[in-house]
Design a protein around this motif. Sequence first.
Motif, mmCIF file in Angstrom:
data_model
loop_
_atom_site.group_PDB
_atom_site.id
_atom_site.type_symbol
_atom_site.label_atom_id
_atom_site.label_comp_id
_atom_site.label_asym_id
_atom_site.label_seq_id
_atom_site.Cartn_x
_atom_site.Cartn_y
_atom_site.Cartn_z
ATOM 1 N N LEU A 113 -4.427 -45.025 9.377
ATOM 2 C CA LEU A 113 -5.128 -43.773 9.641
ATOM 3 C C LEU A 113 -4.614 -42.579 8.841
ATOM 4 C CD1 LEU A 113 -5.431 -44.067 13.526
ATOM 5 C CD2 LEU A 113 -7.262 -44.395 11.843
ATOM 6 N N GLY A 114 -3.546 -42.767 8.089
ATOM 7 C CA GLY A 114 -2.944 -41.626 7.408
ATOM 8 C C GLY A 114 -3.896 -40.870 6.513
ATOM 9 N N LEU A 115 -4.706 -41.596 5.726
ATOM 10 C CA LEU A 115 -5.616 -40.930 4.788
ATOM 11 C C LEU A 115 -6.645 -40.062 5.511
ATOM 12 C CD1 LEU A 115 -6.771 -40.372 2.005
ATOM 13 C CD2 LEU A 115 -7.876 -42.627 2.068
ATOM 14 N N PRO A 116 -7.408 -40.578 6.468
ATOM 15 C CA PRO A 116 -8.361 -39.689 7.142
ATOM 16 C C PRO A 116 -7.699 -38.605 7.984
ATOM 17 C CG PRO A 116 -8.384 -41.871 8.153
ATOM 18 C CD PRO A 116 -7.586 -41.987 6.894
ATOM 19 N N VAL A 117 -6.544 -38.893 8.576
ATOM 20 C CA VAL A 117 -5.849 -37.851 9.346
ATOM 21 C C VAL A 117 -5.492 -36.681 8.434
ATOM 22 C CG1 VAL A 117 -3.690 -37.308 10.550
ATOM 23 C CG2 VAL A 117 -4.977 -39.350 11.179
ATOM 24 N N ILE A 118 -4.894 -36.993 7.302
ATOM 25 C CA ILE A 118 -4.493 -35.927 6.388
ATOM 26 C C ILE A 118 -5.706 -35.250 5.766
ATOM 27 C CG2 ILE A 118 -3.402 -35.516 4.140
ATOM 28 C CD1 ILE A 118 -1.464 -35.543 6.471
ATOM 29 N N TRP A 119 -6.711 -36.024 5.355
ATOM 30 C CA TRP A 119 -7.868 -35.411 4.722
ATOM 31 C C TRP A 119 -8.605 -34.484 5.689
ATOM 32 C CZ3 TRP A 119 -9.818 -33.275 0.906
ATOM 33 C CH2 TRP A 119 -11.191 -33.086 0.734
ATOM 34 N N THR A 120 -8.718 -34.868 6.939
ATOM 35 C CA THR A 120 -9.404 -34.030 7.924
ATOM 36 C C THR A 120 -8.778 -32.641 7.983
ATOM 37 O OG1 THR A 120 -10.010 -35.975 9.236
ATOM 38 C CG2 THR A 120 -10.056 -33.844 10.351
ATOM 39 N N SER A 121 -7.452 -32.600 8.041
ATOM 40 C CA SER A 121 -6.770 -31.308 8.121
ATOM 41 C C SER A 121 -6.642 -30.632 6.766
ATOM 42 C CB SER A 121 -5.382 -31.496 8.738
ATOM 43 O OG SER A 121 -5.485 -31.854 10.101
ATOM 44 N N ALA A 122 -6.384 -31.413 5.719
ATOM 45 C CA ALA A 122 -6.208 -30.826 4.388
ATOM 46 C C ALA A 122 -7.474 -30.119 3.926
ATOM 47 C CB ALA A 122 -5.800 -31.908 3.392
ATOM 48 N N GLN A 123 -8.621 -30.766 4.132
ATOM 49 C CA GLN A 123 -9.880 -30.155 3.718
ATOM 50 C C GLN A 123 -10.107 -28.841 4.463
ATOM 51 O OE1 GLN A 123 -13.613 -32.006 4.949
ATOM 52 N NE2 GLN A 123 -14.416 -31.749 2.869
ATOM 53 N N ALA A 124 -9.801 -28.838 5.751
ATOM 54 C CA ALA A 124 -9.991 -27.614 6.540
ATOM 55 C C ALA A 124 -9.083 -26.482 6.068
ATOM 56 C CB ALA A 124 -9.729 -27.914 8.018
ATOM 57 N N ARG A 125 -7.954 -26.844 5.448
ATOM 58 C CA ARG A 125 -7.013 -25.844 4.952
ATOM 59 C C ARG A 125 -7.253 -25.487 3.488
ATOM 60 N NH1 ARG A 125 -2.095 -25.140 7.898
ATOM 61 N NH2 ARG A 125 -2.155 -26.222 9.912
ATOM 62 N N GLY A 126 -8.285 -26.057 2.883
ATOM 63 C CA GLY A 126 -8.624 -25.700 1.524
ATOM 64 C C GLY A 126 -7.988 -26.541 0.444
ATOM 65 N N PHE A 127 -7.347 -27.652 0.822
ATOM 66 C CA PHE A 127 -6.770 -28.553 -0.166
ATOM 67 C C PHE A 127 -7.832 -29.522 -0.680
ATOM 68 C CE2 PHE A 127 -3.031 -27.367 2.422
ATOM 69 C CZ PHE A 127 -2.190 -26.910 1.409
ATOM 70 N N SER A 128 -7.555 -30.133 -1.818
ATOM 71 C CA SER A 128 -8.493 -31.052 -2.453
ATOM 72 C C SER A 128 -8.030 -32.495 -2.304
ATOM 73 C CB SER A 128 -8.618 -30.728 -3.941
ATOM 74 O OG SER A 128 -7.405 -31.058 -4.609
ATOM 75 N N LEU A 129 -8.920 -33.414 -2.636
ATOM 76 C CA LEU A 129 -8.527 -34.829 -2.656
ATOM 77 C C LEU A 129 -7.470 -35.092 -3.714
ATOM 78 C CD1 LEU A 129 -11.877 -36.697 -1.990
ATOM 79 C CD2 LEU A 129 -9.777 -36.868 -0.630
ATOM 80 N N ALA A 130 -7.480 -34.325 -4.795
ATOM 81 C CA ALA A 130 -6.416 -34.472 -5.792
ATOM 82 C C ALA A 130 -5.055 -34.144 -5.181
ATOM 83 C CB ALA A 130 -6.694 -33.588 -6.999
ATOM 84 N N ASP A 131 -5.010 -33.149 -4.299
ATOM 85 C CA ASP A 131 -3.763 -32.838 -3.597
ATOM 86 C C ASP A 131 -3.326 -34.018 -2.737
ATOM 87 O OD1 ASP A 131 -3.569 -30.136 -4.539
ATOM 88 O OD2 ASP A 131 -5.052 -29.544 -3.029
ATOM 89 N N VAL A 132 -4.265 -34.570 -1.989
ATOM 90 C CA VAL A 132 -3.951 -35.693 -1.104
ATOM 91 C C VAL A 132 -3.437 -36.883 -1.914
ATOM 92 C CG1 VAL A 132 -4.926 -37.335 0.540
ATOM 93 C CG2 VAL A 132 -5.566 -34.919 0.667
ATOM 94 N N VAL A 133 -4.060 -37.165 -3.038
ATOM 95 C CA VAL A 133 -3.614 -38.264 -3.896
ATOM 96 C C VAL A 133 -2.192 -38.004 -4.399
ATOM 97 C CG1 VAL A 133 -3.976 -39.317 -6.173
ATOM 98 C CG2 VAL A 133 -5.873 -39.101 -4.563
ATOM 99 N N SER A 134 -1.897 -36.767 -4.751
ATOM 100 C CA SER A 134 -0.539 -36.444 -5.182
ATOM 101 C C SER A 134 0.463 -36.728 -4.075
ATOM 102 C CB SER A 134 -0.462 -34.976 -5.597
ATOM 103 O OG SER A 134 0.853 -34.607 -5.940
ATOM 104 N N TRP A 135 0.169 -36.282 -2.853
ATOM 105 C CA TRP A 135 1.104 -36.443 -1.744
ATOM 106 C C TRP A 135 1.241 -37.896 -1.287
ATOM 107 C CZ3 TRP A 135 -2.193 -32.462 1.351
ATOM 108 C CH2 TRP A 135 -2.030 -31.180 0.796
ATOM 109 N N MET A 136 0.155 -38.673 -1.345
ATOM 110 C CA MET A 136 0.129 -39.979 -0.692
ATOM 111 C C MET A 136 0.076 -41.151 -1.668
ATOM 112 S SD MET A 136 -2.333 -39.122 2.584
ATOM 113 C CE MET A 136 -1.662 -40.441 3.597
ATOM 114 N N ALA A 137 0.000 -40.881 -2.954
ATOM 115 C CA ALA A 137 -0.072 -41.970 -3.935
ATOM 116 C C ALA A 137 0.899 -41.747 -5.084
ATOM 117 C CB ALA A 137 -1.506 -42.131 -4.457
ATOM 118 N N SER A 138 0.647 -40.739 -5.913
ATOM 119 C CA SER A 138 1.441 -40.618 -7.136
ATOM 120 C C SER A 138 2.887 -40.211 -6.869
ATOM 121 C CB SER A 138 0.780 -39.635 -8.106
ATOM 122 O OG SER A 138 0.621 -38.356 -7.535
#
Length: 436
Positions: A331-356
């Motif tokens: 569930l980590g990806l949707p949990v983080i994306w749900t909140s990150a998007q609401a805070r104005g972050f992008s999927l590129a940010d999420v990929v940086s934090w959770m992949a690269s």
Amino acid sequence: MFDLVVRSRRAITPEGQVAASVAVVGGTIVSIHPYDAELPAVNDVDLADTVLLPGLVDTHVHVNEPGRTEWEGFASATRAAAAGGVTTIIDMPLNSLPPTVDAAALRVKQAAATGQCHVDVGFWGGAIPGNAADLPALHAAGVFGFKSFLADSGVPEFPPVDAAQLGAAMRAVDALFVVHAEDPDHLHDAASSATYADFLSSRPADAEHAAVATAIEVARTAGRRVHILHLSSASALPLIAKAKAEGVRVTAETCPHYLTLDAGLIPDGATEFKCCPPIRDAANADLLWAALADGLITCVVSDHSPCTPELKRQDTGDFAAAWGGIASVQLGLPVIWTSAQARGFSLADVVSWMASRPAGLAGLAGKGRIAVGADADLVAFDPDAEFVVDAHALHHKNPVTPYAGKTLRGVVRTTWLRGSPVTGAEKAGRFLTREN
């Protein structure tokens, strides 16, 4: 002729979001082309506006096999990981029996995992009192570094180290040390076993602050890399920033539950929320998000640490007796994306934090990015679709999660491991070892 071409108008690459066609041969990305390029392929998949992500890298997973397979196991944990878009996990050395504290124990764990893994799997070693002499051979066997606890781990076979013992381990081998940072002198028994507020007060922010300071000073003296695991308290962030500015090789991670859950909203007796260090308040979470934004916290990982419902004491709601751990690798990806998007972050940010960045922490150059030469670990992700979490529909072994009933945004449609879709029918995961 390519084995696979995956097209998306929204591919997240190191250059940002682009319209692209990703071409794969032999499990490796061999070229990247415009979205509408004419490319000969055995299998051509057009995702249209569905996002193409690199497979996530989760460097903090407790699989618990062998020894505690009623809690979790390689088959269930890696199936859950794949369903959540995670294509690489690194397993923690404790909760399995034996713990991974020498090369022989690593071989036992690898034997238990053989033929069971849906995604690629690496292993951390453990540094405990008295095993410093075993660390060089364990490092040579390919573990990614060594985990230590500065406070009780919850299992007797993996005791904590003090500063002197951590320093001895660091001097024994030039490796990455990852540390559970809570100072036992600042922990105390809760006044009540039923209220979350009392549990939280028993593990105060001061415990993390003191332990992070200890880990930094030991690493400074030994000249070693240290990574602070599952940082929950923002009060330690200035210590980390100061040490980095002074040249100490220190990094830190946090977890979805510390970023998205609020201590003030946790019901009394809801032991599915218990973890150590604990979930803190919303103002603290805001500071963790700010540290992610400025790069002080580099990674978001699950700390997937499941157990049976009985050990979670869901029948009694006893926080003192309940196992501390959050089951969330799926569930980590949707949990983080749900909140990150609401805070104005992008999927590129999420990929940086959770992949690269997790891949970079572990030195996995072929993971966590859509780039020529990288493994074709890919995820088709619908960022706008919503779903309600059904604990019984998750793939980890026991249906316990604090996210049950929550509405999340972002659905994984397909996960590819080295160019092959992960369906649950085949277990094509490989063991990973340290690359340098």
